[in-house]
Scaffold this active site. Sequence first.
Site, PDB file in Angstrom:
ATOM      1  CG  HIS A  80      92.055   4.219  15.862  1.00  0.00           C
ATOM      2  ND1 HIS A  80      90.968   3.956  16.661  1.00  0.00           N
ATOM      3  CD2 HIS A  80      91.604   4.171  14.578  1.00  0.00           C
ATOM      4  CE1 HIS A  80      89.900   3.756  15.890  1.00  0.00           C
ATOM      5  NE2 HIS A  80      90.265   3.875  14.616  1.00  0.00           N
TER       6      HIS A  80
ATOM      7  CE  LYS B 291      90.332   7.937  15.976  1.00  0.00           C
ATOM      8  NZ  LYS B 291      89.914   8.876  14.914  1.00  0.00           N
TER       9      LYS B 291
ATOM     10  N   GLY C 174      85.327   7.837  16.193  1.00  0.00           N
ATOM     11  CA  GLY C 174      83.983   8.019  15.636  1.00  0.00           C
ATOM     12  C   GLY C 174      83.260   6.691  15.512  1.00  0.00           C
TER      13      GLY C 174
ATOM     14  N   GLY D 224      83.889  12.100   6.454  1.00  0.00           N
ATOM     15  CA  GLY D 224      84.443  11.017   7.274  1.00  0.00           C
ATOM     16  C   GLY D 224      85.105  11.533   8.527  1.00  0.00           C
TER      17      GLY D 224
HETATM   18  N1  LIG Z   1      84.971   7.766   8.574  1.00  0.00           N
HETATM   19  C1  LIG Z   1      85.996   6.957   8.273  1.00  0.00           C
HETATM   20  O1  LIG Z   1      85.834   5.860   7.711  1.00  0.00           O
HETATM   21  C2  LIG Z   1      87.382   7.409   8.625  1.00  0.00           C
HETATM   22  C3  LIG Z   1      87.556   8.603   9.256  1.00  0.00           C
HETATM   23  N2  LIG Z   1      88.810   9.081   9.499  1.00  0.00           N
HETATM   24  C4  LIG Z   1      88.875  10.419  10.071  1.00  0.00           C
HETATM   25  O2  LIG Z   1      89.364  11.304   9.067  1.00  0.00           O
HETATM   26  C5  LIG Z   1      90.071  12.380   9.680  1.00  0.00           C
HETATM   27  C6  LIG Z   1      91.458  12.514   9.054  1.00  0.00           C
HETATM   28  O3  LIG Z   1      92.237  11.387   9.367  1.00  0.00           O
HETATM   29  P1  LIG Z   1      93.743  11.265   8.850  1.00  0.00           P
HETATM   30  O4  LIG Z   1      93.797  11.359   7.380  1.00  0.00           O
HETATM   31  O5  LIG Z   1      94.308  10.081   9.530  1.00  0.00           O
HETATM   32  O6  LIG Z   1      94.367  12.590   9.508  1.00  0.00           O
HETATM   33  P2  LIG Z   1      95.578  13.501   8.954  1.00  0.00           P
HETATM   34  O7  LIG Z   1      95.956  14.411  10.077  1.00  0.00           O
HETATM   35  O8  LIG Z   1      96.622  12.637   8.336  1.00  0.00           O
HETATM   36  O9  LIG Z   1      94.901  14.335   7.772  1.00  0.00           O
HETATM   37  C7  LIG Z   1      94.085  15.456   7.961  1.00  0.00           C
HETATM   38  C8  LIG Z   1      94.461  16.450   6.895  1.00  0.00           C
HETATM   39  O10 LIG Z   1      93.539  17.531   6.896  1.00  0.00           O
HETATM   40  C9  LIG Z   1      94.303  18.714   6.715  1.00  0.00           C
HETATM   41  N3  LIG Z   1      93.610  19.935   7.100  1.00  0.00           N
HETATM   42  C10 LIG Z   1      93.596  20.576   8.300  1.00  0.00           C
HETATM   43  N4  LIG Z   1      92.881  21.727   8.197  1.00  0.00           N
HETATM   44  C11 LIG Z   1      92.456  21.804   6.923  1.00  0.00           C
HETATM   45  C12 LIG Z   1      91.689  22.776   6.194  1.00  0.00           C
HETATM   46  N5  LIG Z   1      91.237  23.886   6.781  1.00  0.00           N
HETATM   47  N6  LIG Z   1      91.439  22.543   4.891  1.00  0.00           N
HETATM   48  C13 LIG Z   1      91.895  21.437   4.291  1.00  0.00           C
HETATM   49  N7  LIG Z   1      92.649  20.491   4.908  1.00  0.00           N
HETATM   50  C14 LIG Z   1      92.904  20.673   6.215  1.00  0.00           C
HETATM   51  C15 LIG Z   1      95.543  18.457   7.571  1.00  0.00           C
HETATM   52  O11 LIG Z   1      96.571  19.384   7.258  1.00  0.00           O
HETATM   53  P3  LIG Z   1      97.653  19.784   8.388  1.00  0.00           P
HETATM   54  O12 LIG Z   1      98.361  18.529   8.720  1.00  0.00           O
HETATM   55  O13 LIG Z   1      98.484  20.829   7.698  1.00  0.00           O
HETATM   56  O14 LIG Z   1      96.852  20.336   9.551  1.00  0.00           O
HETATM   57  C16 LIG Z   1      95.866  17.037   7.147  1.00  0.00           C
HETATM   58  O15 LIG Z   1      96.605  17.007   5.946  1.00  0.00           O
HETATM   59  C17 LIG Z   1      90.071  12.079  11.177  1.00  0.00           C
HETATM   60  O16 LIG Z   1      88.999  12.765  11.793  1.00  0.00           O
HETATM   61  C18 LIG Z   1      89.825  10.566  11.223  1.00  0.00           C
HETATM   62  O17 LIG Z   1      89.276  10.123  12.425  1.00  0.00           O
HETATM   63  C19 LIG Z   1      89.920   8.391   9.158  1.00  0.00           C
HETATM   64  C20 LIG Z   1      89.804   7.175   8.541  1.00  0.00           C
HETATM   65  C21 LIG Z   1      88.527   6.576   8.225  1.00  0.00           C
HETATM   66  O1  LIG Z   2      91.617   8.200  12.623  1.00  0.00           O
HETATM   67  C1  LIG Z   2      91.560   7.090  12.046  1.00  0.00           C
HETATM   68  O2  LIG Z   2      92.551   6.545  11.561  1.00  0.00           O
HETATM   69  C2  LIG Z   2      90.247   6.446  11.935  1.00  0.00           C
HETATM   70  N1  LIG Z   2      89.210   7.123  12.315  1.00  0.00           N
HETATM   71  C3  LIG Z   2      87.856   6.712  12.269  1.00  0.00           C
HETATM   72  C4  LIG Z   2      87.265   6.692  13.653  1.00  0.00           C
HETATM   73  O3  LIG Z   2      87.506   7.648  14.428  1.00  0.00           O
HETATM   74  O4  LIG Z   2      86.545   5.749  13.979  1.00  0.00           O
HETATM   75  C5  LIG Z   2      87.642   5.454  11.467  1.00  0.00           C
HETATM   76  C6  LIG Z   2      88.757   4.473  11.478  1.00  0.00           C
HETATM   77  O5  LIG Z   2      88.670   3.692  12.635  1.00  0.00           O
HETATM   78  C7  LIG Z   2      90.121   5.100  11.323  1.00  0.00           C
END
Ligand SMILES: NC(=O)C1=CN([C@@H]2O[C@H](COP(=O)(O)OP(=O)(O)OC[C@H]3O[C@@H](n4cnc5c(N)ncnc54)[C@H](OP(=O)(O)O)[C@@H]3O)[C@@H](O)[C@H]2O)C=CC1
Ligand SMILES: O=C(O)C1=N[C@H](C(=O)O)C[C@H](O)C1
Length: 272
Positions: free
Chosen positions: A157, A161, A167, A100
């Site tokens: 967002h 973000k 994406g 994702g």
């Molecule tokens: N496709 C979809 O439907 C969606 C996609 N997303 C995407 O998901 C991603 C994450 O979003 P979100 O949860 O909000 O972001 P966050 O920053 O809250 O979470 C990302 C996590 O990944 C960790 N991380 C970084 N490097 C590593 C590594 N090498 N190994 C394991 N973990 C690691 C970070 O740790 P640390 O903070 O220590 O760096 C952090 O805890 C984004 O790219 C977002 O756009 C989000 C929602 C929906």
């Molecule tokens: O970072 C987020 O929060 C989200 N990221 C995804 C994106 O980049 O489109 C999906 C969702 O909108 C939430």
Amino acid sequence: MSDMRLIVAGAGGRMGRTLTRVIAESKGAVLAGALEAPGSELLGKDAGVLAGLPANGIKLSADLWAMSKEADGILDFTVPAATIANVAIAAERGLVHVIGTTGLSGSDNAVIKSVTNRAVVVQSGNMSLGVNLLAAVVKRVAKALDESFDIEIVESHHRMKVDAPSGTALMLGEAAAAGRGIPLDAAHSERGRDGITGARKPGAIGFASLRGGTVAGEHSVTFLGPFERLTLSHLAEDRMLFAHGALKAALWAHGKKPGHYSMADVLGLADI
Ligand SMILES: NC(=O)C1=CN([C@@H]2O[C@H](COP(=O)(O)OP(=O)(O)OC[C@H]3O[C@@H](n4cnc5c(N)ncnc54)[C@H](OP(=O)(O)O)[C@@H]3O)[C@@H](O)[C@H]2O)C=CC1
Ligand SMILES: O=C(O)C1=N[C@H](C(=O)O)C[C@H](O)C1
């Protein structure tokens, strides 16, 4: 069939904690590991407690190779560098890799595609039913309207973000471009307007990003024509939506033959 054993990557993040909760509340899957970044202060903490649940005994670790010995899949919502590092291990271990993570470059996506002759990958910039339906509708509308209709994609967002356009916005742009029969390249898109930009490029697809507050995700695609405008939009009310989609993708992909699948495949929308 026994429960699918899933690793949550980025287990300390917003999506990671949400995924841990969704797995705990759902049938058909169990949490088998919780991956975090090397050096994170969360390493060693209990994944259940971090997700606001009772302790589940799964401690956050940075060692994917070790935790994936007894796992079937990995839900990966992290950062591009982490996702790319996970690709090879997931393929080697035969894990279903649900990706994702957004903000991936063209070369990152090439690395992901390179393993899909031997690994099962489901990748989507948005795991929700609504956005994937929206993409199908956008493609159809873009096909019906000629270049006298400009296409503008706007996304909002939360303030944390880190990538733009989202994406999802890029996915909707790809859908609009496919409907128009053009590639979504620099010649056919307008991103980050500022200053004396000159008039709009005919036929280009425009992108604009808003950041602030706690917005889970809001996207609109507007077709602006002579004397009329059509807007199609989607609003995510809670990121549980994406976590449920990711779990659905993992369960769907379990046992599938190697390939690069999208959420449209999972939801049966690929033919629309
Ligand atoms: N496709 C979809 O439907 C969606 C996609 N997303 C995407 O998901 C991603 C994450 O979003 P979100 O949860 O909000 O972001 P966050 O920053 O809250 O979470 C990302 C996590 O990944 C960790 N991380 C970084 N490097 C590593 C590594 N090498 N190994 C394991 N973990 C690691 C970070 O740790 P640390 O903070 O220590 O760096 C952090 O805890 C984004 O790219 C977002 O756009 C989000 C929602 C929906
Ligand atoms: O970072 C987020 O929060 C989200 N990221 C995804 C994106 O980049 O489109 C999906 C969702 O909108 C939430």
